[in-house]
Design an enzyme around this catalytic site. Sequence first.
Site, PDB file in Angstrom:
ATOM      1  N   HIS A 361       0.800  -1.224   0.000  1.00 59.18           N
ATOM      2  CA  HIS A 361       0.000   0.000   0.000  1.00 59.18           C
ATOM      3  C   HIS A 361       0.833   1.275   0.000  1.00 59.18           C
ATOM      4  O   HIS A 361       0.264   2.369   0.107  1.00 59.18           O
ATOM      5  CB  HIS A 361      -0.926   0.030   1.222  1.00 59.18           C
ATOM      6  CG  HIS A 361      -2.116  -0.871   1.113  1.00 59.18           C
ATOM      7  ND1 HIS A 361      -3.267  -0.542   0.421  1.00 59.18           N
ATOM      8  CD2 HIS A 361      -2.344  -2.112   1.616  1.00 59.18           C
ATOM      9  CE1 HIS A 361      -4.138  -1.521   0.506  1.00 59.18           C
ATOM     10  NE2 HIS A 361      -3.606  -2.493   1.229  1.00 59.18           N
ATOM     11  N   LYS A 553      -9.225  13.008   4.549  1.00 62.44           N
ATOM     12  CA  LYS A 553      -8.304  11.873   4.503  1.00 62.44           C
ATOM     13  C   LYS A 553      -7.380  11.966   5.700  1.00 62.44           C
ATOM     14  O   LYS A 553      -7.391  12.962   6.426  1.00 62.44           O
ATOM     15  CB  LYS A 553      -7.508  11.869   3.201  1.00 62.44           C
ATOM     16  CG  LYS A 553      -6.749  13.161   2.937  1.00 62.44           C
ATOM     17  CD  LYS A 553      -6.166  13.171   1.528  1.00 62.44           C
ATOM     18  CE  LYS A 553      -7.267  13.295   0.506  1.00 62.44           C
ATOM     19  NZ  LYS A 553      -6.927  12.670  -0.772  1.00 62.44           N
ATOM     20  N   ARG A 554      -6.569  10.952   5.897  1.00 68.36           N
ATOM     21  CA  ARG A 554      -5.579  10.972   6.961  1.00 68.36           C
ATOM     22  C   ARG A 554      -4.655  12.169   6.790  1.00 68.36           C
ATOM     23  O   ARG A 554      -4.298  12.538   5.678  1.00 68.36           O
ATOM     24  CB  ARG A 554      -4.805   9.658   6.926  1.00 68.36           C
ATOM     25  CG  ARG A 554      -3.777   9.449   7.997  1.00 68.36           C
ATOM     26  CD  ARG A 554      -3.341   7.982   8.015  1.00 68.36           C
ATOM     27  NE  ARG A 554      -2.925   7.517   6.711  1.00 68.36           N
ATOM     28  CZ  ARG A 554      -1.658   7.542   6.270  1.00 68.36           C
ATOM     29  NH1 ARG A 554      -0.703   8.045   7.044  1.00 68.36           N
ATOM     30  NH2 ARG A 554      -1.344   7.075   5.084  1.00 68.36           N
ATOM     31  N   LYS A 559       0.109  13.845   1.617  1.00 70.31           N
ATOM     32  CA  LYS A 559      -1.239  14.131   1.117  1.00 70.31           C
ATOM     33  C   LYS A 559      -1.455  15.632   0.909  1.00 70.31           C
ATOM     34  O   LYS A 559      -2.396  16.053   0.270  1.00 70.31           O
ATOM     35  CB  LYS A 559      -2.288  13.554   2.064  1.00 70.31           C
ATOM     36  CG  LYS A 559      -2.258  12.023   2.114  1.00 70.31           C
ATOM     37  CD  LYS A 559      -3.276  11.465   3.080  1.00 70.31           C
ATOM     38  CE  LYS A 559      -3.194   9.949   3.191  1.00 70.31           C
ATOM     39  NZ  LYS A 559      -3.702   9.241   2.000  1.00 70.31           N
ATOM     40  N   THR A 661      -8.941   6.110  -2.184  1.00 70.51           N
ATOM     41  CA  THR A 661     -10.314   5.661  -2.442  1.00 70.51           C
ATOM     42  C   THR A 661     -11.307   6.784  -2.189  1.00 70.51           C
ATOM     43  O   THR A 661     -12.420   6.749  -2.707  1.00 70.51           O
ATOM     44  CB  THR A 661     -10.676   4.443  -1.574  1.00 70.51           C
ATOM     45  OG1 THR A 661     -10.384   4.724  -0.197  1.00 70.51           O
ATOM     46  CG2 THR A 661      -9.911   3.207  -2.015  1.00 70.51           C
ATOM     47  N   LYS A 665     -14.971   7.776  -4.124  1.00 71.67           N
ATOM     48  CA  LYS A 665     -16.256   8.025  -3.463  1.00 71.67           C
ATOM     49  C   LYS A 665     -16.796   9.400  -3.830  1.00 71.67           C
ATOM     50  O   LYS A 665     -17.997   9.575  -4.107  1.00 71.67           O
ATOM     51  CB  LYS A 665     -16.085   7.915  -1.946  1.00 71.67           C
ATOM     52  CG  LYS A 665     -15.675   6.555  -1.449  1.00 71.67           C
ATOM     53  CD  LYS A 665     -15.128   6.613  -0.031  1.00 71.67           C
ATOM     54  CE  LYS A 665     -14.395   5.340   0.334  1.00 71.67           C
ATOM     55  NZ  LYS A 665     -13.553   5.464   1.514  1.00 71.67           N
TER      56      LYS A 665
END
Length: 818
Positions: A361, A553-554, A559, A661, A665
């Site tokens: 991952h 998100k985290r 990110k 992901t 969504k």
Amino acid sequence: MATTKKPLTAAQFKKKVLQHLNFTSSQDNFVENPTAVLRAVCLTVNEVVYEKLKETNTYHKEHKTRSINYLSLEYLMGRMLSNNLHNLDLFDVAKKAVASLGLEIEDLFEEGHDLALGNGGLGRLAACFLDSLATMDFNAVGYGIHYEHGLFKQQFHQGRQIETPDEWREYGNPWEVCRPEAVQEIPLFGNVETIANADGSVKKVWHSGQIIKGVPWDVPIVGYNSKTVNVLRLWESRASSHFDWDQFNSGAYQDANAAQNQAETISKVLYPNDETDAGKELRFIQQYFFCACSMKDIIKRYQDQFADDWSHFAEQVVIQLNDTHPTIAILELMRTLIDEYDFSWTDAFTLCRKIFAYTNHTLLPEALEKWSVAMFERVLPRHLEILYSINEFFLDEEVSALWPNDHQIRGRLSLIEEGPHKMVRMAHLCVVTAFKVNGVAQIHSDLVKSDLFPEFNQLYPSKLTNVTNGVTPRRWLKACNPELSALLDSKVKTDWAKDLSSLAEIAKFADDADFQKQFMDIKHHNKVKLTEEILATTGVVVSPDAIFDVQIKRLHEYKRQHLSFLHILALYRRLLENPDYDMHPRVYIFGAKAAPAYYLAKEIIYAINKVAEVVNNDERIKGKLKVVFMPNYRVTLAEKIIPAADVSEQISTAGKEASGTGNMKLALNGAVTIGTLDGANVEIAEEVGDDNIFIFGNTVDDIKALDANGYNPYDYYSNNQEIKACLDWLHTDYFTPGKPGELAAISRSLLEGGDPYRLLADYAAYAEANIELDKAYKDKKRWARMAIINTAKMGKFTSDRSIQDYVDNIWKLTPISH
């Protein structure tokens, strides 16, 4: 597999709910106690669920079907009532039954708790996969840990993240059931004795120093419009003998419970802080505990069918390791086969290589787990011996065959990383043992081959493959966005929730004015509902007519939530300089938790919150810019934010996000992506087309070229006045009166820290892409078309397709025959 049971009517459902209220909860005035009604409704649903579970288990036992055993340290299940009702086709029945009791079903949903079993995308992916496996009628068992508190409940105090325990099952959980008949005992510590046999061979005996009891809790996983209910089995740690009467009677009350407290710590929280040696050991034991329990359970289930005949094991069992957390399962199965069932080393390793598959991952080196050899030797001495034997075989037989006498490659590929403190490379053990290794988006899988594991790809040319992630449309559209689901039902002939590719039919309505109006009216209504949630949660008033720009998100530097933050500062500066600056009003909506020990991530949260306080209350900018950080981001909150999103921020540094992901969504619910060519964004762009997505920034190759030429963040700071002004602003006390420099950690990380994720290199392109996005939103017909196309083109990104890819290329399963 057929069942003759007729579906429940609303009257029958109501009768069962009342029976549970009367005989299970002893509740009369239930209208004033919605929690009791929720439990009664769940118990009513469980009557259907457990009957289907029994039928499922009977079928698999009779047909000896091959099973996938999915090992994951995280499962972000969310609330389960709405999803189960939809999957069982009982939603309308339950809604009518509850309404006849004087309550709204939606209010009951709010009474439930998220199952606090995960943190981010890894755990939610596992939950989506379990949903798809049951929906597609495959024999599957999920294995994980029954966390008492999960990660943590996030609150903000004066802008800073505060972590408190998540008491998700303080008063029990109606969806889980304890299975004491399947309790396992797990050894730890101790020493290994070598015993010589009469024939000259030796046998190893592990004398453990401590025994931990693993107690299983089962959560049923209900397939959508299918015959199947599978199980998620979660292990709770307890002491094997937990109470010392002598200590208690002597007055040492705390000591009397010491063993119990120590054992229960293992399943207390997800990802205990590993900044200390004690924290590292706890995480290591946590991983071994759940792997050992799961392996014992898998073997028991097999032996219930085949006793001690191991010849069918590889035909019956496949085990998927979701990231490196469950890697120790490999060593545990080796130990069990050799020490308890007298397998030869060669036969045991050959069998393991037919059983395990591994999902990678991440490309981030710090996320590829390594454990110290010293800790391994202390906690799992027998497993370390087996690890060394695997490494010796691998290096001497396989590496040397391809690269004879190449000590440099031998050192790179060894399962043991040499240095001042020897470390075990868990990802290497996965790749060496697993029969398949997959990445989770095409670009990620290509980088795994070329950058992360190039020598392994040479050594095992058919082992590394790709399975692009997906999400379940049952939860992430049908359940969370009922109005849009109803509109899609009216236009799509097939059951799109089970065949997501059929949503492509609505593409022909993308330019239809009536359909555009219906689609965007639903989006607006969802935005109105979210404004109410934002007001209730944060006290901030936002307009549903603004662009809802979402980044959920985290919290991690790669990110790049701080790229959005920097742009927010720039927009605020532009508005202060010119209150009539031409931009459509925009609300930036963040949701993210930062790991408790992750200093900069917590500083980013603090900075966003402090800037939000100023921006949201500055009347000079006429409400054109608002910033909201929603506390305690979780599945239930995502289900409210995603249907209301206009813009999906997917802005990670190219080459760093494995897949994502959330991007799927959000697009599925009609949000338009602004993003880099990273992870699944690449494939989303291919599906929706360049006109329906805003791609910006450096590519993977561009980033490599920047690094090769010697990246210097000060070049961007010096040559872009907006960047300079915004970063300098963080050193003042404008947003933190009387405390200059309180927000400067972000600036320091980008300049003095070398900007490790190349944020400044992408800033100008990101700012330009946002201008183009603003123009597009002002053109209502164009934006409506873009939103519709995004929903229509998400067929590829269902977890059903992901699971079918796993089944065809890796697992080789056969579904229940109808």
